[in-house]
Design a protein around this motif. Structure first.
Motif, PDB file in Angstrom:
ATOM      1  N   GLU A 186      41.529  74.708 -17.600  1.00  0.00           N
ATOM      2  CA  GLU A 186      42.796  74.977 -18.278  1.00  0.00           C
ATOM      3  C   GLU A 186      42.776  76.415 -18.781  1.00  0.00           C
ATOM      4  O   GLU A 186      41.716  76.957 -19.084  1.00  0.00           O
ATOM      5  CB  GLU A 186      42.978  74.011 -19.454  1.00  0.00           C
ATOM      6  CG  GLU A 186      42.789  72.539 -19.104  1.00  0.00           C
ATOM      7  CD  GLU A 186      43.755  71.996 -18.067  1.00  0.00           C
ATOM      8  OE1 GLU A 186      44.823  72.605 -17.856  1.00  0.00           O
ATOM      9  OE2 GLU A 186      43.442  70.956 -17.460  1.00  0.00           O
ATOM     10  N   GLN A 233      37.120  59.957 -11.673  1.00  0.00           N
ATOM     11  CA  GLN A 233      37.734  59.343 -12.849  1.00  0.00           C
ATOM     12  C   GLN A 233      39.168  59.760 -13.139  1.00  0.00           C
ATOM     13  O   GLN A 233      39.840  59.110 -13.937  1.00  0.00           O
ATOM     14  CB  GLN A 233      36.869  59.656 -14.083  1.00  0.00           C
ATOM     15  CG  GLN A 233      35.449  59.196 -13.914  1.00  0.00           C
ATOM     16  CD  GLN A 233      34.479  59.912 -14.837  1.00  0.00           C
ATOM     17  OE1 GLN A 233      34.808  60.904 -15.472  1.00  0.00           O
ATOM     18  NE2 GLN A 233      33.252  59.411 -14.882  1.00  0.00           N
ATOM     19  N   ALA A 234      39.631  60.862 -12.534  1.00  0.00           N
ATOM     20  CA  ALA A 234      40.974  61.345 -12.852  1.00  0.00           C
ATOM     21  C   ALA A 234      41.570  62.061 -11.650  1.00  0.00           C
ATOM     22  O   ALA A 234      40.850  62.648 -10.845  1.00  0.00           O
ATOM     23  CB  ALA A 234      40.928  62.290 -14.053  1.00  0.00           C
ATOM     24  N   THR A 270      31.951  62.516 -12.383  1.00  0.00           N
ATOM     25  CA  THR A 270      30.537  62.692 -12.710  1.00  0.00           C
ATOM     26  C   THR A 270      29.735  61.950 -11.656  1.00  0.00           C
ATOM     27  O   THR A 270      30.245  61.041 -11.000  1.00  0.00           O
ATOM     28  CB  THR A 270      30.191  62.128 -14.106  1.00  0.00           C
ATOM     29  OG1 THR A 270      30.555  60.748 -14.149  1.00  0.00           O
ATOM     30  CG2 THR A 270      30.903  62.890 -15.213  1.00  0.00           C
ATOM     31  N   ARG A 276      35.390  69.308 -13.539  1.00  0.00           N
ATOM     32  CA  ARG A 276      36.319  69.371 -14.673  1.00  0.00           C
ATOM     33  C   ARG A 276      37.534  70.201 -14.292  1.00  0.00           C
ATOM     34  O   ARG A 276      37.411  71.183 -13.557  1.00  0.00           O
ATOM     35  CB  ARG A 276      35.654  70.030 -15.880  1.00  0.00           C
ATOM     36  CG  ARG A 276      34.547  69.221 -16.485  1.00  0.00           C
ATOM     37  CD  ARG A 276      33.860  69.996 -17.623  1.00  0.00           C
ATOM     38  NE  ARG A 276      32.821  69.217 -18.228  1.00  0.00           N
ATOM     39  CZ  ARG A 276      31.594  69.071 -17.734  1.00  0.00           C
ATOM     40  NH1 ARG A 276      31.265  69.667 -16.630  1.00  0.00           N
ATOM     41  NH2 ARG A 276      30.693  68.326 -18.342  1.00  0.00           N
ATOM     42  N   HIS A 277      38.689  69.821 -14.846  1.00  0.00           N
ATOM     43  CA  HIS A 277      39.857  70.679 -14.713  1.00  0.00           C
ATOM     44  C   HIS A 277      39.593  71.968 -15.496  1.00  0.00           C
ATOM     45  O   HIS A 277      38.892  71.942 -16.511  1.00  0.00           O
ATOM     46  CB  HIS A 277      41.099  70.010 -15.280  1.00  0.00           C
ATOM     47  CG  HIS A 277      41.639  68.932 -14.404  1.00  0.00           C
ATOM     48  ND1 HIS A 277      42.540  68.004 -14.856  1.00  0.00           N
ATOM     49  CD2 HIS A 277      41.420  68.625 -13.102  1.00  0.00           C
ATOM     50  CE1 HIS A 277      42.857  67.178 -13.875  1.00  0.00           C
ATOM     51  NE2 HIS A 277      42.177  67.523 -12.796  1.00  0.00           N
ATOM     52  N   SER A 317      43.805  64.922  -9.644  1.00  0.00           N
ATOM     53  CA  SER A 317      44.022  66.368  -9.721  1.00  0.00           C
ATOM     54  C   SER A 317      45.111  66.739  -8.723  1.00  0.00           C
ATOM     55  O   SER A 317      44.927  66.569  -7.517  1.00  0.00           O
ATOM     56  CB  SER A 317      42.736  67.122  -9.374  1.00  0.00           C
ATOM     57  OG  SER A 317      41.678  66.724 -10.222  1.00  0.00           O
ATOM     58  N   GLN A 360      45.847  72.503  -9.015  1.00  0.00           N
ATOM     59  CA  GLN A 360      44.947  72.366 -10.160  1.00  0.00           C
ATOM     60  C   GLN A 360      43.631  73.089  -9.892  1.00  0.00           C
ATOM     61  O   GLN A 360      43.005  72.908  -8.855  1.00  0.00           O
ATOM     62  CB  GLN A 360      44.657  70.890 -10.443  1.00  0.00           C
ATOM     63  CG  GLN A 360      43.665  70.645 -11.565  1.00  0.00           C
ATOM     64  CD  GLN A 360      44.195  71.069 -12.920  1.00  0.00           C
ATOM     65  OE1 GLN A 360      45.219  70.585 -13.358  1.00  0.00           O
ATOM     66  NE2 GLN A 360      43.494  71.978 -13.578  1.00  0.00           N
ATOM     67  N   GLY A 418      38.237  71.751 -19.012  1.00  0.00           N
ATOM     68  CA  GLY A 418      39.090  70.731 -19.597  1.00  0.00           C
ATOM     69  C   GLY A 418      38.628  69.334 -19.254  1.00  0.00           C
ATOM     70  O   GLY A 418      37.436  69.035 -19.279  1.00  0.00           O
ATOM     71  N   LYS A 419      39.578  68.504 -18.869  1.00  0.00           N
ATOM     72  CA  LYS A 419      39.363  67.095 -18.592  1.00  0.00           C
ATOM     73  C   LYS A 419      38.294  66.872 -17.522  1.00  0.00           C
ATOM     74  O   LYS A 419      38.283  67.530 -16.482  1.00  0.00           O
ATOM     75  CB  LYS A 419      40.682  66.497 -18.118  1.00  0.00           C
ATOM     76  CG  LYS A 419      40.667  65.037 -17.821  1.00  0.00           C
ATOM     77  CD  LYS A 419      42.059  64.598 -17.387  1.00  0.00           C
ATOM     78  CE  LYS A 419      42.177  63.105 -17.423  1.00  0.00           C
ATOM     79  NZ  LYS A 419      43.552  62.699 -17.127  1.00  0.00           N
ATOM     80  N   VAL A 420      37.390  65.928 -17.769  1.00  0.00           N
ATOM     81  CA  VAL A 420      36.378  65.555 -16.786  1.00  0.00           C
ATOM     82  C   VAL A 420      37.062  64.749 -15.685  1.00  0.00           C
ATOM     83  O   VAL A 420      37.754  63.773 -15.946  1.00  0.00           O
ATOM     84  CB  VAL A 420      35.240  64.742 -17.418  1.00  0.00           C
ATOM     85  CG1 VAL A 420      34.282  64.220 -16.354  1.00  0.00           C
ATOM     86  CG2 VAL A 420      34.495  65.576 -18.447  1.00  0.00           C
ATOM     87  N   VAL A 421      36.869  65.183 -14.447  1.00  0.00           N
ATOM     88  CA  VAL A 421      37.481  64.549 -13.282  1.00  0.00           C
ATOM     89  C   VAL A 421      36.489  63.616 -12.601  1.00  0.00           C
ATOM     90  O   VAL A 421      36.860  62.567 -12.084  1.00  0.00           O
ATOM     91  CB  VAL A 421      37.961  65.622 -12.285  1.00  0.00           C
ATOM     92  CG1 VAL A 421      38.465  65.007 -11.004  1.00  0.00           C
ATOM     93  CG2 VAL A 421      39.023  66.492 -12.929  1.00  0.00           C
TER      94      VAL A 421
END
Length: 133
Positions: free
Chosen positions: A98, A65-66, A112, A95-96, A68, A72, A107-110
């Motif tokens: 941080e 979803q995101a 699932t 997840r990232h 990196s 990171q 942090g942010k979900v990358v």
């Protein structure tokens, strides 16, 4: 008994889409992310394995979803979702990580998804594999 497992990773140049052949950008490649998710499921299933047993992946669904970037930090978690005899299904999430005032935080979900593994006898499994002719 399967358990939750969380593994830490940091994106390197070798993990990028450009390096693994899944794109041209210098961001975490989906094949590497998938490998990290499988590594987390292997860690989660390890306590359930008997002498001479291992597990093999049989089904994967991942929503990447995101992006990196290189450098990171991420954490990848596998949690048991369903067990039926030799079949073990896990939910996975990346997840990232941080650095906050209190230290590292998720942090942010990358990504699932879900990974299914089947417990096998390693020797028996390998004996059924014939070399390519």
């Amino acid at each position: 008994m399967t358990t939750d497992a969380t593994l830490p990773f940091t994106v390197t140049d070798e993990d990028t889409a450009a390096a693994v052949g899944s794109g041209s950008l210098p961001v975490l490649g989906t094949p590497r992310l998938l490998a990290w998710c499988e590594a987390a499921t292997c860690a989660a299933i390890e306590p359930a394995l008997g002498e001479g047993q291992t597990s093999v992946g049989t089904r994967v669904t991942i929503d990447h979803q995101a992006a990196s970037p290189v450098g990171q930090a991420l954490e990848v978690t596998a949690s048991p979702a369903y067990v039926d005899g030799r079949l073990h299904r896990f939910t996975v999430a990346a997840r990232h990580v941080e650095i906050g005032p209190e230290g590292p935080v998720a942090g942010k979900v990358v990504a699932t998804g879900e990974v299914t593994r089947v417990v096998v006898d390693a020797e028996r499994f390998l004996s059924r594999i014939s070399p390519a002719s």
